[in-house]
Design a protein around this motif. Structure first.
Motif, PDB file in Angstrom:
ATOM      1  N   GLU A  44     -23.350  12.293 -14.807  1.00 46.96           N
ATOM      2  CA  GLU A  44     -24.392  11.330 -15.383  1.00 46.96           C
ATOM      3  C   GLU A  44     -23.959   9.911 -15.071  1.00 46.96           C
ATOM      4  OE1 GLU A  44     -25.364  12.241 -19.513  1.00 46.96           O
ATOM      5  OE2 GLU A  44     -26.479  13.842 -18.972  1.00 46.96           O
ATOM      6  N   ALA A  45     -22.501   9.718 -15.328  1.00 48.71           N
ATOM      7  CA  ALA A  45     -21.809   8.625 -14.850  1.00 48.71           C
ATOM      8  C   ALA A  45     -21.786   8.239 -13.299  1.00 48.71           C
ATOM      9  CB  ALA A  45     -20.320   8.585 -15.179  1.00 48.71           C
ATOM     10  N   LYS A  46     -21.636   9.265 -12.346  1.00 51.31           N
ATOM     11  CA  LYS A  46     -21.956   9.156 -10.867  1.00 51.31           C
ATOM     12  C   LYS A  46     -23.187   8.741 -10.775  1.00 51.31           C
ATOM     13  CE  LYS A  46     -18.336  12.259  -9.120  1.00 51.31           C
ATOM     14  NZ  LYS A  46     -18.000  13.127  -8.444  1.00 51.31           N
ATOM     15  N   ASP A  47     -24.147   9.462 -11.493  1.00 51.30           N
ATOM     16  CA  ASP A  47     -25.797   9.351 -11.024  1.00 51.30           C
ATOM     17  C   ASP A  47     -26.297   7.764 -11.476  1.00 51.30           C
ATOM     18  OD1 ASP A  47     -25.978  11.948  -9.964  1.00 51.30           O
ATOM     19  OD2 ASP A  47     -26.728  12.660 -11.883  1.00 51.30           O
ATOM     20  N   SER A  48     -25.889   7.364 -12.452  1.00 51.99           N
ATOM     21  CA  SER A  48     -26.142   6.186 -12.876  1.00 51.99           C
ATOM     22  C   SER A  48     -25.282   4.781 -12.522  1.00 51.99           C
ATOM     23  CB  SER A  48     -26.231   5.876 -14.404  1.00 51.99           C
ATOM     24  OG  SER A  48     -24.793   6.200 -15.084  1.00 51.99           O
ATOM     25  N   ALA A  49     -24.484   5.125 -11.708  1.00 49.72           N
ATOM     26  CA  ALA A  49     -23.648   4.259 -11.072  1.00 49.72           C
ATOM     27  C   ALA A  49     -24.010   3.256 -10.062  1.00 49.72           C
ATOM     28  CB  ALA A  49     -22.276   4.660 -10.644  1.00 49.72           C
ATOM     29  N   GLU A  50     -23.984   2.081 -10.291  1.00 51.45           N
ATOM     30  CA  GLU A  50     -24.540   1.007  -9.292  1.00 51.45           C
ATOM     31  C   GLU A  50     -23.844   1.339  -7.586  1.00 51.45           C
ATOM     32  OE1 GLU A  50     -25.075  -3.617  -8.201  1.00 51.45           O
ATOM     33  OE2 GLU A  50     -24.474  -2.863 -10.294  1.00 51.45           O
ATOM     34  N   HIS A  51     -24.733   1.336  -6.814  1.00 53.99           N
ATOM     35  CA  HIS A  51     -24.279   1.801  -5.439  1.00 53.99           C
ATOM     36  C   HIS A  51     -24.038   0.150  -4.662  1.00 53.99           C
ATOM     37  CE1 HIS A  51     -23.930   6.167  -5.147  1.00 53.99           C
ATOM     38  NE2 HIS A  51     -24.767   5.940  -6.006  1.00 53.99           N
ATOM     39  N   THR A  52     -23.060   0.265  -3.959  1.00 50.69           N
ATOM     40  CA  THR A  52     -22.622  -1.272  -3.464  1.00 50.69           C
ATOM     41  C   THR A  52     -22.686  -0.933  -1.666  1.00 50.69           C
ATOM     42  OG1 THR A  52     -20.325  -0.946  -3.538  1.00 50.69           O
ATOM     43  CG2 THR A  52     -21.165  -1.861  -5.336  1.00 50.69           C
ATOM     44  N   GLY A  53     -22.621   0.330  -1.503  1.00 51.23           N
ATOM     45  CA  GLY A  53     -22.634   0.597  -0.064  1.00 51.23           C
ATOM     46  C   GLY A  53     -21.253   1.212   0.173  1.00 51.23           C
ATOM     47  N   ILE A  54     -20.521   1.214  -0.740  1.00 49.63           N
ATOM     48  CA  ILE A  54     -18.940   1.958  -0.736  1.00 49.63           C
ATOM     49  C   ILE A  54     -18.844   2.978  -1.304  1.00 49.63           C
ATOM     50  CG2 ILE A  54     -16.433   1.321  -1.148  1.00 49.63           C
ATOM     51  CD1 ILE A  54     -17.243  -1.488  -0.431  1.00 49.63           C
ATOM     52  N   LEU A  55     -18.229   4.132  -1.008  1.00 48.51           N
ATOM     53  CA  LEU A  55     -17.904   5.427  -1.599  1.00 48.51           C
ATOM     54  C   LEU A  55     -16.254   5.501  -1.680  1.00 48.51           C
ATOM     55  CD1 LEU A  55     -20.463   8.009  -0.798  1.00 48.51           C
ATOM     56  CD2 LEU A  55     -20.585   6.482  -2.735  1.00 48.51           C
ATOM     57  N   ARG A  56     -15.795   6.117  -2.821  1.00 50.67           N
ATOM     58  CA  ARG A  56     -14.425   6.601  -2.774  1.00 50.67           C
ATOM     59  C   ARG A  56     -14.199   7.927  -2.746  1.00 50.67           C
ATOM     60  NH1 ARG A  56     -10.650   7.910  -7.165  1.00 50.67           N
ATOM     61  NH2 ARG A  56     -12.108   7.639  -8.680  1.00 50.67           N
ATOM     62  N   LEU A  57     -13.541   8.346  -1.789  1.00 51.47           N
ATOM     63  CA  LEU A  57     -13.571  10.092  -1.669  1.00 51.47           C
ATOM     64  C   LEU A  57     -12.186  10.266  -2.218  1.00 51.47           C
ATOM     65  CD1 LEU A  57     -15.156   8.806   0.798  1.00 51.47           C
ATOM     66  CD2 LEU A  57     -14.303  10.671   1.967  1.00 51.47           C
ATOM     67  N   ARG A  58     -12.106  11.405  -3.041  1.00 52.81           N
ATOM     68  CA  ARG A  58     -10.820  11.937  -3.560  1.00 52.81           C
ATOM     69  C   ARG A  58     -10.578  13.191  -3.348  1.00 52.81           C
ATOM     70  NH1 ARG A  58     -10.258  11.624 -10.122  1.00 52.81           N
ATOM     71  NH2 ARG A  58     -11.842  13.203  -9.818  1.00 52.81           N
ATOM     72  N   GLY A  59      -9.586  13.787  -3.022  1.00 52.94           N
ATOM     73  CA  GLY A  59      -9.190  15.173  -2.716  1.00 52.94           C
ATOM     74  C   GLY A  59      -9.032  15.550  -1.239  1.00 52.94           C
ATOM     75  N   LEU A  60      -9.179  14.497  -0.373  1.00 55.23           N
ATOM     76  CA  LEU A  60      -8.705  15.003   0.822  1.00 55.23           C
ATOM     77  C   LEU A  60      -7.766  15.474   1.392  1.00 55.23           C
ATOM     78  CD1 LEU A  60     -10.014  10.982   2.376  1.00 55.23           C
ATOM     79  CD2 LEU A  60     -11.336  13.403   2.679  1.00 55.23           C
ATOM     80  N   PRO A  61      -7.882  16.348   2.578  1.00 57.47           N
ATOM     81  CA  PRO A  61      -6.615  16.910   3.004  1.00 57.47           C
ATOM     82  C   PRO A  61      -5.784  15.941   3.569  1.00 57.47           C
ATOM     83  CG  PRO A  61      -8.707  18.127   3.966  1.00 57.47           C
ATOM     84  CD  PRO A  61      -9.016  16.717   3.230  1.00 57.47           C
ATOM     85  N   PHE A  62      -4.461  15.983   3.335  1.00 53.77           N
ATOM     86  CA  PHE A  62      -3.456  15.015   3.728  1.00 53.77           C
ATOM     87  C   PHE A  62      -3.603  14.773   5.132  1.00 53.77           C
ATOM     88  CE2 PHE A  62      -1.341  16.294  -0.245  1.00 53.77           C
ATOM     89  CZ  PHE A  62      -1.747  15.376  -0.829  1.00 53.77           C
ATOM     90  N   SER A  63      -3.797  15.761   5.923  1.00 52.90           N
ATOM     91  CA  SER A  63      -4.093  15.675   7.611  1.00 52.90           C
ATOM     92  C   SER A  63      -5.272  15.232   7.741  1.00 52.90           C
ATOM     93  CB  SER A  63      -3.879  17.099   8.040  1.00 52.90           C
ATOM     94  OG  SER A  63      -5.095  17.915   7.482  1.00 52.90           O
ATOM     95  N   ALA A  64      -6.387  14.655   7.026  1.00 52.77           N
ATOM     96  CA  ALA A  64      -7.721  14.460   7.524  1.00 52.77           C
ATOM     97  C   ALA A  64      -7.510  12.970   8.133  1.00 52.77           C
ATOM     98  CB  ALA A  64      -8.624  14.343   6.248  1.00 52.77           C
TER      99      ALA A  64
END
Length: 141
Positions: A44-64
């Motif tokens: 719900e926090a993700k769904d209700s968060a205001e979007h500014t055009g920027i997303l943070r990605l978490r959990g990426l492979p270190f080689s990505a």
């Protein structure tokens, strides 16, 4: 477990009973209907968060690399300049990145990729802000 990322969330008693009920139905030859409950307050926090055009990605492979992230969001026409891979103090990838989309609507639409797999990793997406992104970039370098 194995090669999969596992998260554990507190659930309500009703969710537990529903999961057990589905397991029993499946054991009796019913169709499988068990789903893993997601943390409601987190989603719900993700769904209700205001979007500014920027997303943070978490959990990426270190080689990505940037190309991997561009391919992950292929329908949004991103360029390498739109991708900011966060580095730790040693100059190595931290597993986080920030992506600048063309609009707030695009970043919101990109949330359908939340919890999808890139390479061998499960990626979480979070709406972010220019200040948060700039702060993360400056801390990592």
């Amino acid at each position: 477990m194995g090669r999969r990322y596992v998260e554990v969330f507190r659930s309500q008693r009703q969710e537990y009973y529903k999961a057990i009920s589905n397991e029993v139905a499946d054991a009796r030859g019913g169709s499988p209907r068990v789903s893993v409950p997601r943390a409601k307050s987190h989603d719900e926090a993700k769904d209700s968060a205001e979007h500014t055009g920027i997303l943070r990605l978490r959990g990426l492979p270190f080689s990505a690399g940037k190309e991997d992230i561009i391919e992950f969001f292929s329908e949004f026409g991103l360029s390498e300049d739109d991708i900011h891979i966060i580095l730790n103090a040693d100059g190595r990838a931290s597993g986080e990145a920030y992506v600048e989309f063309r609009s707030a609507e695009d970043s919101k639409a990109a949330m359908v990729k939340d919890r999808k797999v890139l390479g061998s990793r499960y990626i979480e997406l979070f709406p972010s802000t220019p200040d948060e992104m700039d702060d993360a970039i400056s801390r990592g370098r």
